[in-house]
Write a protein that holds these residues in place. Structure first.
Motif, PDB file in Angstrom:
ATOM      1  N   ALA A 114      43.556 -27.456 -30.680  1.00 46.78           N
ATOM      2  CA  ALA A 114      42.845 -26.558 -29.767  1.00 46.78           C
ATOM      3  C   ALA A 114      41.357 -26.873 -29.827  1.00 46.78           C
ATOM      4  O   ALA A 114      40.845 -27.300 -30.853  1.00 46.78           O
ATOM      5  CB  ALA A 114      43.079 -25.098 -30.153  1.00 46.78           C
ATOM      6  N   THR A 115      40.688 -26.649 -28.731  1.00 51.63           N
ATOM      7  CA  THR A 115      39.234 -26.845 -28.684  1.00 51.63           C
ATOM      8  C   THR A 115      38.583 -25.475 -28.686  1.00 51.63           C
ATOM      9  O   THR A 115      38.898 -24.632 -27.844  1.00 51.63           O
ATOM     10  CB  THR A 115      38.836 -27.626 -27.435  1.00 51.63           C
ATOM     11  OG1 THR A 115      39.513 -28.882 -27.448  1.00 51.63           O
ATOM     12  CG2 THR A 115      37.343 -27.870 -27.398  1.00 51.63           C
ATOM     13  N   ILE A 116      37.696 -25.270 -29.631  1.00 47.37           N
ATOM     14  CA  ILE A 116      37.022 -23.987 -29.807  1.00 47.37           C
ATOM     15  C   ILE A 116      35.567 -24.170 -29.402  1.00 47.37           C
ATOM     16  O   ILE A 116      34.910 -25.110 -29.832  1.00 47.37           O
ATOM     17  CB  ILE A 116      37.083 -23.523 -31.285  1.00 47.37           C
ATOM     18  CG1 ILE A 116      38.525 -23.495 -31.782  1.00 47.37           C
ATOM     19  CG2 ILE A 116      36.418 -22.170 -31.435  1.00 47.37           C
ATOM     20  CD1 ILE A 116      39.403 -22.538 -31.051  1.00 47.37           C
ATOM     21  N   GLY A 117      35.026 -23.246 -28.590  1.00 50.51           N
ATOM     22  CA  GLY A 117      33.618 -23.293 -28.182  1.00 50.51           C
ATOM     23  C   GLY A 117      32.836 -22.215 -28.908  1.00 50.51           C
ATOM     24  O   GLY A 117      33.275 -21.066 -28.994  1.00 50.51           O
ATOM     25  N   VAL A 118      31.688 -22.587 -29.443  1.00 49.51           N
ATOM     26  CA  VAL A 118      30.820 -21.640 -30.156  1.00 49.51           C
ATOM     27  C   VAL A 118      29.429 -21.746 -29.543  1.00 49.51           C
ATOM     28  O   VAL A 118      28.874 -22.831 -29.432  1.00 49.51           O
ATOM     29  CB  VAL A 118      30.749 -21.979 -31.670  1.00 49.51           C
ATOM     30  CG1 VAL A 118      29.787 -21.031 -32.361  1.00 49.51           C
ATOM     31  CG2 VAL A 118      32.131 -21.907 -32.293  1.00 49.51           C
ATOM     32  N   PHE A 119      28.865 -20.594 -29.140  1.00 49.51           N
ATOM     33  CA  PHE A 119      27.502 -20.584 -28.631  1.00 49.51           C
ATOM     34  C   PHE A 119      26.554 -20.405 -29.793  1.00 49.51           C
ATOM     35  O   PHE A 119      26.654 -19.450 -30.545  1.00 49.51           O
ATOM     36  CB  PHE A 119      27.301 -19.449 -27.625  1.00 49.51           C
ATOM     37  CG  PHE A 119      27.825 -19.784 -26.266  1.00 49.51           C
ATOM     38  CD1 PHE A 119      29.088 -19.387 -25.881  1.00 49.51           C
ATOM     39  CD2 PHE A 119      27.059 -20.519 -25.369  1.00 49.51           C
ATOM     40  CE1 PHE A 119      29.565 -19.711 -24.641  1.00 49.51           C
ATOM     41  CE2 PHE A 119      27.541 -20.835 -24.128  1.00 49.51           C
ATOM     42  CZ  PHE A 119      28.810 -20.431 -23.760  1.00 49.51           C
ATOM     43  N   ARG A 120      25.628 -21.331 -29.958  1.00 54.40           N
ATOM     44  CA  ARG A 120      24.553 -21.227 -30.941  1.00 54.40           C
ATOM     45  C   ARG A 120      23.278 -21.076 -30.134  1.00 54.40           C
ATOM     46  O   ARG A 120      22.745 -22.045 -29.635  1.00 54.40           O
ATOM     47  CB  ARG A 120      24.495 -22.455 -31.833  1.00 54.40           C
ATOM     48  CG  ARG A 120      25.750 -22.622 -32.657  1.00 54.40           C
ATOM     49  CD  ARG A 120      25.532 -23.647 -33.762  1.00 54.40           C
ATOM     50  NE  ARG A 120      26.744 -23.943 -34.481  1.00 54.40           N
ATOM     51  CZ  ARG A 120      27.162 -23.268 -35.539  1.00 54.40           C
ATOM     52  NH1 ARG A 120      26.478 -22.271 -35.991  1.00 54.40           N
ATOM     53  NH2 ARG A 120      28.277 -23.615 -36.149  1.00 54.40           N
ATOM     54  N   GLY A 121      22.823 -19.827 -29.995  1.00 55.29           N
ATOM     55  CA  GLY A 121      21.693 -19.563 -29.105  1.00 55.29           C
ATOM     56  C   GLY A 121      22.186 -19.718 -27.681  1.00 55.29           C
ATOM     57  O   GLY A 121      23.111 -19.034 -27.250  1.00 55.29           O
ATOM     58  N   VAL A 122      21.625 -20.646 -26.939  1.00 54.04           N
ATOM     59  CA  VAL A 122      22.066 -20.908 -25.575  1.00 54.04           C
ATOM     60  C   VAL A 122      22.834 -22.211 -25.485  1.00 54.04           C
ATOM     61  O   VAL A 122      23.264 -22.605 -24.418  1.00 54.04           O
ATOM     62  CB  VAL A 122      20.846 -20.962 -24.616  1.00 54.04           C
ATOM     63  CG1 VAL A 122      20.182 -19.621 -24.522  1.00 54.04           C
ATOM     64  CG2 VAL A 122      19.875 -22.031 -25.032  1.00 54.04           C
ATOM     65  N   LYS A 123      23.059 -22.844 -26.595  1.00 57.02           N
ATOM     66  CA  LYS A 123      23.712 -24.149 -26.611  1.00 57.02           C
ATOM     67  C   LYS A 123      25.183 -23.982 -26.994  1.00 57.02           C
ATOM     68  O   LYS A 123      25.494 -23.306 -27.980  1.00 57.02           O
ATOM     69  CB  LYS A 123      22.989 -25.060 -27.599  1.00 57.02           C
ATOM     70  CG  LYS A 123      23.464 -26.474 -27.554  1.00 57.02           C
ATOM     71  CD  LYS A 123      22.594 -27.322 -28.459  1.00 57.02           C
ATOM     72  CE  LYS A 123      23.028 -28.759 -28.421  1.00 57.02           C
ATOM     73  NZ  LYS A 123      22.234 -29.567 -29.302  1.00 57.02           N
ATOM     74  N   LEU A 124      26.093 -24.565 -26.224  1.00 57.28           N
ATOM     75  CA  LEU A 124      27.516 -24.501 -26.495  1.00 57.28           C
ATOM     76  C   LEU A 124      27.900 -25.683 -27.359  1.00 57.28           C
ATOM     77  O   LEU A 124      27.658 -26.829 -26.995  1.00 57.28           O
ATOM     78  CB  LEU A 124      28.312 -24.529 -25.177  1.00 57.28           C
ATOM     79  CG  LEU A 124      29.837 -24.626 -25.342  1.00 57.28           C
ATOM     80  CD1 LEU A 124      30.373 -23.359 -25.999  1.00 57.28           C
ATOM     81  CD2 LEU A 124      30.506 -24.854 -24.000  1.00 57.28           C
ATOM     82  N   GLU A 125      28.495 -25.417 -28.485  1.00 52.53           N
ATOM     83  CA  GLU A 125      29.026 -26.464 -29.348  1.00 52.53           C
ATOM     84  C   GLU A 125      30.540 -26.323 -29.387  1.00 52.53           C
ATOM     85  O   GLU A 125      31.054 -25.204 -29.535  1.00 52.53           O
ATOM     86  CB  GLU A 125      28.454 -26.365 -30.762  1.00 52.53           C
ATOM     87  CG  GLU A 125      26.976 -26.658 -30.818  1.00 52.53           C
ATOM     88  CD  GLU A 125      26.438 -26.666 -32.253  1.00 52.53           C
ATOM     89  OE1 GLU A 125      25.224 -26.623 -32.384  1.00 52.53           O
ATOM     90  OE2 GLU A 125      27.230 -26.706 -33.198  1.00 52.53           O
ATOM     91  N   THR A 126      31.273 -27.424 -29.224  1.00 49.61           N
ATOM     92  CA  THR A 126      32.723 -27.353 -29.206  1.00 49.61           C
ATOM     93  C   THR A 126      33.273 -28.127 -30.392  1.00 49.61           C
ATOM     94  O   THR A 126      32.694 -29.122 -30.821  1.00 49.61           O
ATOM     95  CB  THR A 126      33.276 -27.956 -27.898  1.00 49.61           C
ATOM     96  OG1 THR A 126      32.793 -29.283 -27.771  1.00 49.61           O
ATOM     97  CG2 THR A 126      32.817 -27.134 -26.701  1.00 49.61           C
TER      98      THR A 126
END
Length: 192
Positions: free
Chosen positions: A173-185
């Motif tokens: 599965a691919t999980i997306g995490v917002f760090r501030g305004v930047k999306l890290e997957t």
């Protein structure tokens, strides 16, 4: 003031004091009442010995002569030393070269960091597109409906069974995490 080429091929400028406590006999001047601004002096007449005159003539050919006025009460000469460009800044050519090398090293490090950021952004963009493709495919699979089967009069011998099979979830599965305004997957294994 003169400039000479050193052993390393670099030009070096310096200033020497040739003569001190010279008596000024005359200064070039233009007396013109119609002009409001002063005229630049073109010549100064000094009282000099023959040897001093020879020094001045030789110096005029070797470099540029300048005249410095001193206090009227200062009749004796003072100890002087050669003044070079490094005396103006307090730096030697080696100091300047070291500072330039440090600036070049810093610029190279910043360029490498910018390239690394670009590679990371490209990777994130690729992962984002992959997540969008997987999401679209999952949406399509979720919309699939099984058409009902219309049967004629039941026959005792023939029996049909319709069974809905749940599609097996993907292994990762691919999980997306917002760090501030930047999306890290992150691509992680799916937990059972």
């Amino acid at each position: 003031t003169r400039t000479v080429r050193g052993d390393d091929g670099a030009d070096k400028s310096f200033v020497d004091v040739l003569l001190q406590s010279m008596k000024v006999l005359a200064i070039d001047q233009v007396a013109d009442v119609s002009k409001d601004s002063p005229t630049v002096v073109k010549s100064v007449t000094l009282e000099a010995s023959t040897k001093d005159a020879q020094k001045l003539t030789l110096a005029a050919g070797a470099g540029q002569l300048s005249l410095a006025l001193r206090q009227a009460a200062a009749s004796k000469g003072e100890m002087t030393e050669r003044v070079t460009l490094s005396d103006l800044t307090g730096e030697t050519p080696a100091d300047v070269a070291a500072r330039q090398a440090e600036l070049d090293k810093k610029a190279a490090a910043e360029a490498e960091a910018a390239a690394e950021r670009k590679r990371a952004e490209d990777k994130i963009a690729g992962l984002t597109q992959a997540v969008e493709r997987v999401g679209s495919r999952l949406d399509e699979l979720g919309k699939v409906k099984i058409a009902p089967i219309v049967m004629a009069a039941p026959q005792p011998v023939v029996k049909e069974v319709v069974k809905y099979v749940q599609p097996e979830p993907p292994a990762r599965a691919t999980i997306g995490v917002f760090r501030g305004v930047k999306l890290e997957t992150y691509d992680v294994p799916r937990q059972p």
